[in-house]
Design a protein around this motif. Sequence first.
Motif, PDB file in Angstrom:
ATOM      1  N   LEU A 130      34.301  82.974 -39.191  1.00 15.26           N
ATOM      2  CA  LEU A 130      35.406  82.681 -40.106  1.00 15.26           C
ATOM      3  C   LEU A 130      35.112  81.411 -40.908  1.00 15.26           C
ATOM      4  O   LEU A 130      35.233  81.394 -42.143  1.00 15.26           O
ATOM      5  CB  LEU A 130      36.702  82.517 -39.292  1.00 15.26           C
ATOM      6  CG  LEU A 130      37.991  82.500 -40.090  1.00 15.26           C
ATOM      7  CD1 LEU A 130      38.283  83.876 -40.660  1.00 15.26           C
ATOM      8  CD2 LEU A 130      39.164  82.062 -39.202  1.00 15.26           C
ATOM      9  N   SER A 131      34.673  80.361 -40.198  1.00 16.38           N
ATOM     10  CA  SER A 131      34.406  79.099 -40.906  1.00 16.38           C
ATOM     11  C   SER A 131      33.196  79.238 -41.821  1.00 16.38           C
ATOM     12  O   SER A 131      33.192  78.716 -42.937  1.00 16.38           O
ATOM     13  CB  SER A 131      34.237  77.951 -39.915  1.00 16.38           C
ATOM     14  OG  SER A 131      33.104  78.160 -39.142  1.00 16.38           O
ATOM     15  N   ASN A 132      32.146  79.951 -41.341  1.00 19.14           N
ATOM     16  CA  ASN A 132      30.948  80.119 -42.178  1.00 19.14           C
ATOM     17  C   ASN A 132      31.228  80.977 -43.413  1.00 19.14           C
ATOM     18  O   ASN A 132      30.722  80.696 -44.498  1.00 19.14           O
ATOM     19  CB  ASN A 132      29.800  80.732 -41.368  1.00 19.14           C
ATOM     20  CG  ASN A 132      29.180  79.703 -40.457  1.00 19.14           C
ATOM     21  OD1 ASN A 132      29.372  78.503 -40.647  1.00 19.14           O
ATOM     22  ND2 ASN A 132      28.460  80.155 -39.449  1.00 19.14           N
ATOM     23  N   ALA A 133      32.035  82.037 -43.223  1.00 22.98           N
ATOM     24  CA  ALA A 133      32.392  82.906 -44.359  1.00 22.98           C
ATOM     25  C   ALA A 133      33.173  82.102 -45.404  1.00 22.98           C
ATOM     26  O   ALA A 133      32.963  82.251 -46.616  1.00 22.98           O
ATOM     27  CB  ALA A 133      33.229  84.086 -43.872  1.00 22.98           C
ATOM     28  N   TRP A 134      34.025  81.240 -44.928  1.00 22.63           N
ATOM     29  CA  TRP A 134      34.827  80.403 -45.843  1.00 22.63           C
ATOM     30  C   TRP A 134      33.936  79.399 -46.574  1.00 22.63           C
ATOM     31  O   TRP A 134      34.043  79.221 -47.784  1.00 22.63           O
ATOM     32  CB  TRP A 134      35.906  79.681 -45.025  1.00 22.63           C
ATOM     33  CG  TRP A 134      36.815  78.835 -45.852  1.00 22.63           C
ATOM     34  CD1 TRP A 134      37.750  79.274 -46.745  1.00 22.63           C
ATOM     35  CD2 TRP A 134      36.865  77.408 -45.889  1.00 22.63           C
ATOM     36  NE1 TRP A 134      38.382  78.206 -47.324  1.00 22.63           N
ATOM     37  CE2 TRP A 134      37.866  77.039 -46.811  1.00 22.63           C
ATOM     38  CE3 TRP A 134      36.179  76.400 -45.209  1.00 22.63           C
ATOM     39  CZ2 TRP A 134      38.185  75.715 -47.095  1.00 22.63           C
ATOM     40  CZ3 TRP A 134      36.499  75.079 -45.482  1.00 22.63           C
ATOM     41  CH2 TRP A 134      37.491  74.754 -46.414  1.00 22.63           C
ATOM     42  N   LEU A 135      32.996  78.795 -45.849  1.00 25.55           N
ATOM     43  CA  LEU A 135      32.095  77.809 -46.469  1.00 25.55           C
ATOM     44  C   LEU A 135      31.157  78.452 -47.486  1.00 25.55           C
ATOM     45  O   LEU A 135      30.860  77.874 -48.529  1.00 25.55           O
ATOM     46  CB  LEU A 135      31.260  77.095 -45.391  1.00 25.55           C
ATOM     47  CG  LEU A 135      31.992  76.056 -44.554  1.00 25.55           C
ATOM     48  CD1 LEU A 135      31.110  75.567 -43.408  1.00 25.55           C
ATOM     49  CD2 LEU A 135      32.403  74.851 -45.408  1.00 25.55           C
ATOM     50  N   ASP A 136      30.645  79.688 -47.153  1.00 21.63           N
ATOM     51  CA  ASP A 136      29.690  80.365 -48.037  1.00 21.63           C
ATOM     52  C   ASP A 136      30.372  81.268 -49.061  1.00 21.63           C
ATOM     53  O   ASP A 136      29.686  81.955 -49.833  1.00 21.63           O
ATOM     54  CB  ASP A 136      28.716  81.228 -47.195  1.00 21.63           C
ATOM     55  CG  ASP A 136      27.937  80.383 -46.204  1.00 21.63           C
ATOM     56  OD1 ASP A 136      27.856  79.156 -46.430  1.00 21.63           O
ATOM     57  OD2 ASP A 136      27.433  80.935 -45.205  1.00 21.63           O
ATOM     58  N   SER A 137      31.686  81.328 -49.048  1.00 24.12           N
ATOM     59  CA  SER A 137      32.470  82.234 -49.901  1.00 24.12           C
ATOM     60  C   SER A 137      31.980  83.679 -49.764  1.00 24.12           C
ATOM     61  O   SER A 137      31.837  84.416 -50.746  1.00 24.12           O
ATOM     62  CB  SER A 137      32.388  81.812 -51.376  1.00 24.12           C
ATOM     63  OG  SER A 137      32.785  80.487 -51.519  1.00 24.12           O
ATOM     64  N   ALA A 138      31.677  84.100 -48.532  1.00 25.36           N
ATOM     65  CA  ALA A 138      31.214  85.470 -48.269  1.00 25.36           C
ATOM     66  C   ALA A 138      32.311  86.239 -47.526  1.00 25.36           C
ATOM     67  O   ALA A 138      33.303  85.636 -47.101  1.00 25.36           O
ATOM     68  CB  ALA A 138      29.954  85.419 -47.414  1.00 25.36           C
ATOM     69  N   SER A 139      32.078  87.574 -47.372  1.00 30.44           N
ATOM     70  CA  SER A 139      33.105  88.342 -46.655  1.00 30.44           C
ATOM     71  C   SER A 139      32.963  88.082 -45.142  1.00 30.44           C
ATOM     72  O   SER A 139      31.873  87.789 -44.646  1.00 30.44           O
ATOM     73  CB  SER A 139      32.968  89.833 -46.964  1.00 30.44           C
ATOM     74  OG  SER A 139      31.994  90.395 -46.129  1.00 30.44           O
TER      75      SER A 139
END
Lengths: 176, 67
Positions: A130-139
């Motif tokens: 969740l945090s990585n998806a938010w940081l990378d703007s990925a799904s």
Amino acid sequence: MMEKSTWSQRLIKWFYGLDRTLDEYEQHVLDRAGHHITVGLMAYLLLSGLGVSFLAGMVGVNTSLVIWQFTNLGVCLVAWGYLSWAIYKLHLSDIEVTTKQYQGAIKAVLKKSQRQTLVTVVLFQMIDSLSNAWLDSASYWQTFFSWPQLRTLLIFAVVMGGASVLIGMARVKVVY
Amino acid sequence: MNRVKEYRQRAHLSQMGLAEAIGVARQTINMIENDKYNPSLALCLNLARVLNTDLNTLFWLEADTKE
């Protein structure tokens, strides 16, 4: 004699996986350790708040906050170490079995370790994704099943699972 | 100070057996026998009952020994 357990005793029992009912002596030991840690942490909180203000004037706000983070981590490790030492020294976490019960107890410990590892690892993967998806703007799902994410998950599962199994097995003691 | 170990051995009980009889952990019995823990009155009474003796025989103050 069995007494009603307090919330701190319940928290400590949950954290260390002590699933049996504690008697008066064991409750007394946990209470004493809990009080020491509470007083210690409160004193640290007051003093470190003061200290970090002085430090900010000397080395700057950012550096002082970084130092504070590390001292916080150190203090948490010391508190955890103290409680673990108290529990280990007083054999509170021992699972005492007879020779006949040993194999069954080891199997139960292994099952519990597997279950705990699985739940923790999946939870960790969900939060981390969740945090990585938010940081990378990925799904979210793309991140969840990405190779770097799965690799971290595998390493975490092996290290945590291994440690959990070893600690669990060390807790089983044969009483003659 | 106490005679728990002596009376337990007289009753042919292991630490585990005595612990199970009064509903505490074996470590608690060990700590009591080694004078490392002062049990509550309720626990003392239970020990005396299971070991078939009375409180005064089982427990006494260290100061009384010196007199």
